[in-house]
Design a protein around this motif. Structure first.
Motif, short mmCIF file in Angstrom:
data_model
loop_
_atom_site.label_atom_id
_atom_site.label_comp_id
_atom_site.label_asym_id
_atom_site.label_seq_id
_atom_site.Cartn_x
_atom_site.Cartn_y
_atom_site.Cartn_z
N THR A 35 -49.94 -5.94 -6.48
CA THR A 35 -50.65 -5.19 -5.39
C THR A 35 -52.18 -5.23 -5.29
O THR A 35 -52.73 -4.63 -4.48
CB THR A 35 -50.21 -3.76 -5.75
N PRO A 37 -55.61 -7.32 -4.95
CA PRO A 37 -55.97 -8.91 -4.67
C PRO A 37 -56.53 -9.40 -5.35
O PRO A 37 -57.40 -8.92 -6.34
CB PRO A 37 -56.89 -8.13 -3.21
N SER A 60 -45.41 -13.34 0.29
CA SER A 60 -46.16 -14.04 1.65
C SER A 60 -47.87 -13.65 1.23
O SER A 60 -48.12 -12.68 0.60
CB SER A 60 -45.80 -13.45 2.94
N PHE A 61 -48.52 -14.36 1.97
CA PHE A 61 -50.02 -14.22 1.87
C PHE A 61 -50.66 -14.86 3.10
O PHE A 61 -50.16 -15.84 3.39
CB PHE A 61 -50.57 -14.45 0.68
N ARG A 86 -47.45 -16.51 8.04
CA ARG A 86 -48.25 -16.50 6.94
C ARG A 86 -47.34 -17.57 5.87
O ARG A 86 -46.42 -18.05 6.06
CB ARG A 86 -48.01 -15.19 6.26
N GLN A 109 -60.91 -12.29 -1.40
CA GLN A 109 -60.05 -11.82 -2.06
C GLN A 109 -58.72 -11.77 -1.22
O GLN A 109 -58.47 -11.54 -0.06
CB GLN A 109 -60.04 -10.26 -2.48
N LEU A 110 -57.72 -12.47 -2.22
CA LEU A 110 -56.53 -12.74 -1.46
C LEU A 110 -55.08 -11.74 -1.64
O LEU A 110 -55.08 -11.49 -2.98
CB LEU A 110 -55.88 -13.92 -1.86
N PRO A 111 -54.79 -10.99 -0.67
CA PRO A 111 -53.86 -10.13 -0.88
C PRO A 111 -52.55 -10.88 -0.87
O PRO A 111 -52.14 -11.48 -0.07
CB PRO A 111 -53.80 -8.83 0.24
N LEU A 112 -51.67 -10.45 -1.98
CA LEU A 112 -50.31 -11.08 -2.00
C LEU A 112 -49.41 -9.77 -1.78
O LEU A 112 -49.41 -8.65 -2.13
CB LEU A 112 -49.90 -11.60 -3.44
N ARG A 113 -48.44 -10.03 -0.94
CA ARG A 113 -47.22 -9.06 -0.54
C ARG A 113 -45.81 -9.52 -1.16
O ARG A 113 -45.45 -10.56 -0.68
CB ARG A 113 -47.38 -8.79 0.90
N GLU A 307 -55.07 -2.61 5.14
CA GLU A 307 -54.49 -4.02 5.56
C GLU A 307 -54.26 -4.05 6.91
O GLU A 307 -54.62 -5.18 7.40
CB GLU A 307 -53.21 -3.96 4.58
N ARG A 311 -56.31 -7.12 8.94
CA ARG A 311 -55.55 -8.33 9.65
C ARG A 311 -55.65 -8.24 11.30
O ARG A 311 -55.73 -9.30 11.64
CB ARG A 311 -54.05 -8.03 9.32
#
Length: 504
Positions: A35, A37, A60-61, A86, A109-113, A307, A311
């Protein structure tokens, strides 16, 4: 110790009754929860994930700051890509470790979901629908303002159309819509193509705003040149980032982002100055620019606040900005049309009397002739000449004579309908043309004006001035194309009436 604690938490979750475990942790480059990033630096980055899942999940990212994602798994684990806007992958159930390799374009910074597959599909569908609606709106607005520009022959409105289309296509690329429609066309999903349209968006936005607020006339030459040069530099860097190899393209992308902020700030300063100088629509443009700057701040500098805003803030801001700029363009059209009408009225109006001058009346009369040829009906033409006007000037002076003409013009306006055209050919000669649907209406109009002008007593500067006028009138039922012939005929009728009065 931290790694052991995370594994211990995962194991404890497995023993919770009735729980549905969906848990992955990031082991490399820094051990952390999924959770949180991932901090990125330019270049190739390997992210190692440890998963313990009892149901398949979707990982997804976004692809706005990374490209060419690759998955490396153990031989007994199969991770398949999902159709999505994505980068998305279907993670199977089980306990395993895999590596995600990325080419980092921007050091952010890359958010992963990680979420259930059904929830992921719902989010993906809603996202595609929203972006498609945004693209449709961009097309509609660009066509609307483009048509306005064509009607006015103003290239500034074409710049708006180009801006909105560029912005729409940029976000379609940025948000991966074409990735879903054309998954095998890798060039459509490249960062370079996105940067080209990002540069086009900045450049065309600057062109439109500069033309809308007339910066070329408002600013000094060097100030206007700075705005133009900065926007051109953004466009050039976008093209450069699309063609030069790594890592040069990454540095070009970073410089392009910084220069875009410079362009936005210079536009804000110039727009504030335009407001101070009371340039029409500057307030709407300034509001649009502030919204866009706020959205860019959320996108770049405050990604963790929300978020949703991270986006969609920029897309929402561009949508509102598009509407505000369309309103500004529409107001500009109204202002131009009003100025055009005012200029025409100034050129067509008589300098003394509240009626048309000769040129204005002839232009309006020719339009009425054209309407008569098309719609039929009857044309009424009157030629009016004030009797003994020279004696009035000689006896009382030109000031009294001018006031007499002004009063006569007002009387004629009062006796006519708004759609009738009243003009002064010069001196004391007035003309009227009217389009009537029946002969009776025309006859009543002629009789009304003759009766009103048969005998007048004007009060001018404590002088009671008795005046009268000779009127030539005719009703025309056949179509005509030559106004001069009709004018001459009516003039002759007026002259005959004047001669009859002299004989009496």
């Amino acid at each position: 110790m931290c790694r052991m604690s995370l594994r211990l938490i995962m194991c404890l979750l497995c023993w919770l009754p009735g729980s549905v475990l969906a848990q992955c942790i990031i082991e490399k480059p820094v051990q952390q929860a999924l959770t949180t990033p991932v901090s990125l630096s330019l270049g190739v980055l390997d992210i190692q994930l440890q998963c313990n899942l009892n149901t398949p999940q979707a990982l997804s990212f976004p692809l706005d700051i990374v490209s060419r994602p690759r998955i490396y798994t153990p031989p007994d684990v199969s991770i398949v890509p999902l159709s999505s806007a994505r980068a998305a992958y279907l993670l199977p159930s089980g306990d395993y470790t895999f590596t995600l390799t990325l080419d980092v374009v921007r050091p952010r910074q890359l958010p992963l979901r990680l979420e259930p597959v059904a929830q992921f599909q719902q989010h993906n569908s809603l996202h595609l629908l929203s972006i498609s609606g945004f693209a449709g709106l961009c097309i509609a607005l660009s066509l609307y303002v483009g048509i306005l520009g064509r009607s006015l022959r103003n290239e500034g409105f074409y710049a708006y159309s180009a801006y909105i289309l560029s912005a729409g296509f940029f976000f379609v690329l940025q948000e991966g819509v074409l990735k879903v429609l054309f998954p095998l066309a890798a060039w459509l999903h490249s960062i370079g193509l996105k940067l080209v349209f990002a540069g086009l968006t900045v450049y065309t936005a600057q062109r439109f705003i500069s033309r809308l607020l007339e910066f070329k006339l408002l600013l000094r030459n060097w100030e206007y040149a700075i705005i133009q040069f900065a926007a051109l530099a953004v466009l050039a860097l976008g093209g450069m980032a699309a063609v030069v190899p790594s890592p040069l393209n990454q540095y070009a992308s970073l410089l392009m982002g910084s220069l875009t902020i410079v362009v936005m700030l210079t536009l804000v300063v110039a727009t504030v100055y335009a407001m101070v100088r009371k340039i029409h629509c500057a307030g709407l443009v300034l509001l649009a620019l502030f919204l866009l700057l706020a959205a860019m701040a959320f996108r770049v500098y405050f990604p963790h606040v929300s978020e949703f805003l991270h986006r969609y803030a920029l897309i929402i801001a561009v949508t509102i900005e598009a509407f505000l700029l369309a309103i500004a363009a529409s107001e500009k059209v109204k202002r131009l049309q009003k100025d055009k009408i005012t200029a025409y009225m100034n050129a067509a109006s008589d300098t003394l009397c509240p009626v048309l001058n000769r040129r204005g009346w002839e232009e309006a009369a020719n339009r009425l002739l054209k309407q008569h040829r098309k719609d039929g009906g009857f044309l009424v033409m009157l030629f009016i000449d004030m009797n003994d006007f020279k004696q009035i000037n000689d006896k009382y002076g030109h000031n009294v004579g001018d006031n007499a003409l002004i009063i006569l013009a007002k009387i004629l306006n009062a006796q006519c309908r708004p759609q009738d055209i009243v003009g002064r050919l010069g001196g004391d000669e007035f003309v009227i043309m009217s389009h009537c649907h029946s002969r009776n209406i025309g006859e009543r109009m002629i009789e009304r004006i003759r009766t009103r002008l048969a005998s007048l007593e004007l009060r001018i500067d404590d002088i009671n001035l008795p005046v009268s006028a000779s009127i030539g009138a005719q009703i025309i039922d056949l179509p005509h194309t030559d106004l001069s012939i009709l004018l001459h005929q009516t003039d002759m009728l007026m002259y005959e009436q004047k001669q009859q009065k002299l004989m009496v």
